[in-house]
Motif scaffolding. Structure first.
Motif, mmCIF file in Angstrom:
data_model
loop_
_atom_site.group_PDB
_atom_site.id
_atom_site.type_symbol
_atom_site.label_atom_id
_atom_site.label_comp_id
_atom_site.label_asym_id
_atom_site.label_seq_id
_atom_site.Cartn_x
_atom_site.Cartn_y
_atom_site.Cartn_z
ATOM 1 N N ALA A 1 72.323 43.960 39.256
ATOM 2 C CA ALA A 1 71.181 44.178 40.140
ATOM 3 C C ALA A 1 71.688 44.043 41.565
ATOM 4 N N GLY A 2 72.013 45.169 42.177
ATOM 5 C CA GLY A 2 72.620 45.149 43.504
ATOM 6 C C GLY A 2 73.968 44.470 43.412
ATOM 7 N N ALA A 3 74.155 43.416 44.186
ATOM 8 C CA ALA A 3 75.422 42.691 44.169
ATOM 9 C C ALA A 3 75.456 41.659 43.069
ATOM 10 N N LEU A 4 74.358 41.541 42.349
ATOM 11 C CA LEU A 4 74.257 40.497 41.325
ATOM 12 C C LEU A 4 74.818 40.987 40.016
ATOM 13 N N LEU A 5 75.655 40.199 39.377
ATOM 14 C CA LEU A 5 76.189 40.527 38.072
ATOM 15 C C LEU A 5 75.981 39.343 37.163
ATOM 16 N N LEU A 6 75.035 39.494 36.233
ATOM 17 C CA LEU A 6 74.797 38.449 35.246
ATOM 18 C C LEU A 6 75.192 39.008 33.903
ATOM 19 N N THR A 7 76.016 38.299 33.173
ATOM 20 C CA THR A 7 76.414 38.775 31.871
ATOM 21 C C THR A 7 75.885 37.862 30.799
ATOM 22 N N GLY A 8 75.706 38.452 29.588
ATOM 23 C CA GLY A 8 75.198 37.681 28.476
ATOM 24 C C GLY A 8 73.686 37.690 28.418
ATOM 25 N N CYS A 9 73.005 38.538 29.244
ATOM 26 C CA CYS A 9 71.555 38.646 29.214
ATOM 27 C C CYS A 9 71.201 40.077 28.882
ATOM 28 N N ALA A 10 70.028 40.322 28.326
ATOM 29 C CA ALA A 10 69.663 41.672 27.944
ATOM 30 C C ALA A 10 69.294 42.515 29.147
ATOM 31 N N GLY A 11 69.407 43.931 29.189
ATOM 32 C CA GLY A 11 68.975 44.902 30.146
ATOM 33 C C GLY A 11 67.623 45.394 29.947
ATOM 34 N N SER A 12 67.353 45.871 28.796
ATOM 35 C CA SER A 12 65.995 46.315 28.566
ATOM 36 C C SER A 12 65.200 45.379 27.727
ATOM 37 N N GLY A 13 65.784 44.327 27.371
ATOM 38 C CA GLY A 13 65.122 43.334 26.542
ATOM 39 C C GLY A 13 65.936 42.086 26.570
ATOM 40 N N ASP A 14 65.842 41.264 25.603
ATOM 41 C CA ASP A 14 66.622 40.044 25.555
ATOM 42 C C ASP A 14 67.824 40.257 24.678
ATOM 43 N N TRP B 1 66.890 37.379 39.683
ATOM 44 C CA TRP B 1 68.191 37.161 39.046
ATOM 45 C C TRP B 1 68.990 36.103 39.807
ATOM 46 N N HIS B 2 68.827 36.057 41.135
ATOM 47 C CA HIS B 2 69.513 35.030 41.924
ATOM 48 C C HIS B 2 69.018 33.635 41.541
ATOM 49 N N ILE B 3 67.706 33.495 41.397
ATOM 50 C CA ILE B 3 67.129 32.198 41.006
ATOM 51 C C ILE B 3 67.679 31.773 39.646
ATOM 52 N N TYR B 4 67.752 32.719 38.700
ATOM 53 C CA TYR B 4 68.272 32.402 37.370
ATOM 54 C C TYR B 4 69.747 32.000 37.442
ATOM 55 N N ALA B 5 70.537 32.762 38.189
ATOM 56 C CA ALA B 5 71.968 32.464 38.309
ATOM 57 C C ALA B 5 72.206 31.108 38.944
ATOM 58 N N MET B 6 71.437 30.789 39.991
ATOM 59 C CA MET B 6 71.596 29.508 40.656
ATOM 60 C C MET B 6 71.207 28.351 39.740
ATOM 61 N N PRO C 1 78.676 35.297 44.425
ATOM 62 C CA PRO C 1 78.138 33.950 44.188
ATOM 63 C C PRO C 1 77.178 33.850 43.007
ATOM 64 N N ASP C 2 76.595 34.981 42.588
ATOM 65 C CA ASP C 2 75.622 34.946 41.493
ATOM 66 C C ASP C 2 76.184 35.424 40.163
ATOM 67 N N SER C 3 77.480 35.645 40.087
ATOM 68 C CA SER C 3 78.084 36.187 38.877
ATOM 69 C C SER C 3 78.351 35.077 37.857
ATOM 70 N N VAL C 4 77.747 35.235 36.687
ATOM 71 C CA VAL C 4 77.860 34.233 35.628
ATOM 72 C C VAL C 4 78.999 34.598 34.685
ATOM 73 N N ASP C 5 79.791 33.624 34.312
ATOM 74 C CA ASP C 5 80.911 33.841 33.391
ATOM 75 C C ASP C 5 80.380 33.856 31.958
#
Length: 199
Positions: A20-33, A84-89, A104-108
């Protein structure tokens, strides 16, 4: 060949990368969970009360999705990025490993430690819910809508091929569109194909 989800986000085998823009969260669903989402939800015990006749009746059990931010088809990029930033933080604050080189918001997503699992569970109520129209379990027209979405992408010049299970798409050759153009086309086609007013 790269794989993408309904919003044109890259799908990584074994995990889903949500961009989502500069945000990269992995291990979460795109269109669902994601498949791992069940691990992120807190168990909720059913409550019982005694009925006037002495029998025991089950009361409504709160949904595990209660309290989670709900994204809409027309949610702005700023709104999505904020959630997504709130979730990552939250994950970071609870000790989940981060990929700071990506931002800063990228989850391993390779962090499967007990701490990471506890963080995921603690932050479950902050994981944004995708629009219900993009959830196969909630949208009875999902397959038809998805085919219309891919058709729209191709009509607008983003040449792609849908995956057999309608879970994403791959590029049909090289694209000359910029990332900004792709985002614009993806958003407009998502709104066109999945909006109930177009059926």
């Amino acid at each position: 060949m790269d794989h993408f989800d309904i919003a044109g986000r890259r799908r990584v085998p074994g995990a889903v990368a949500l961009v989502a823009g500069a945000l990269l969260l992995t291990g979460c669903a795109g269109s669902g969970d994601s498949d791992d989402d069940s691990a992120t939800r807190q168990d909720v015990a059913s409550l019982h009360s005694d009925a006037p006749d002495g029998s025991t009746t089950a009361e409504a059990t709160p949904s595990p999705d209660d309290g989670r931010p709900q994204l809409r088809l027309d949610s702005s990029e700023e709104e999505k990025n904020r959630y997504w930033h709130i979730y990552a933080m939250c994950l970071k604050d609870h000790g989940h490993k981060m990929l700071t080189a990506r931002g800063p918001d990228s989850v391993d997503d390779s962090d499967h430690s007990a701490t990471a699992k506890a963080a995921t569970k603690a932050c479950a109520n902050r994981l944004p819910l995708q629009p219900p129209e993009l959830d196969e379990a909630k949208n009875p027209h999902y397959d038809d809508d998805y085919r219309a979405y891919v058709k729209c992408l191709n009509r607008e010049g983003l040449k792609v091929t849908a995956l057999p299970d309608n879970s994403g798409w791959t590029y049909d050759g090289n694209t000359t569109m910029s990332a900004a153009q792709q985002t614009k086309v993806d958003k407009s086609c998502t709104l066109e194909a999945f909006s109930a007013t177009t059926r």
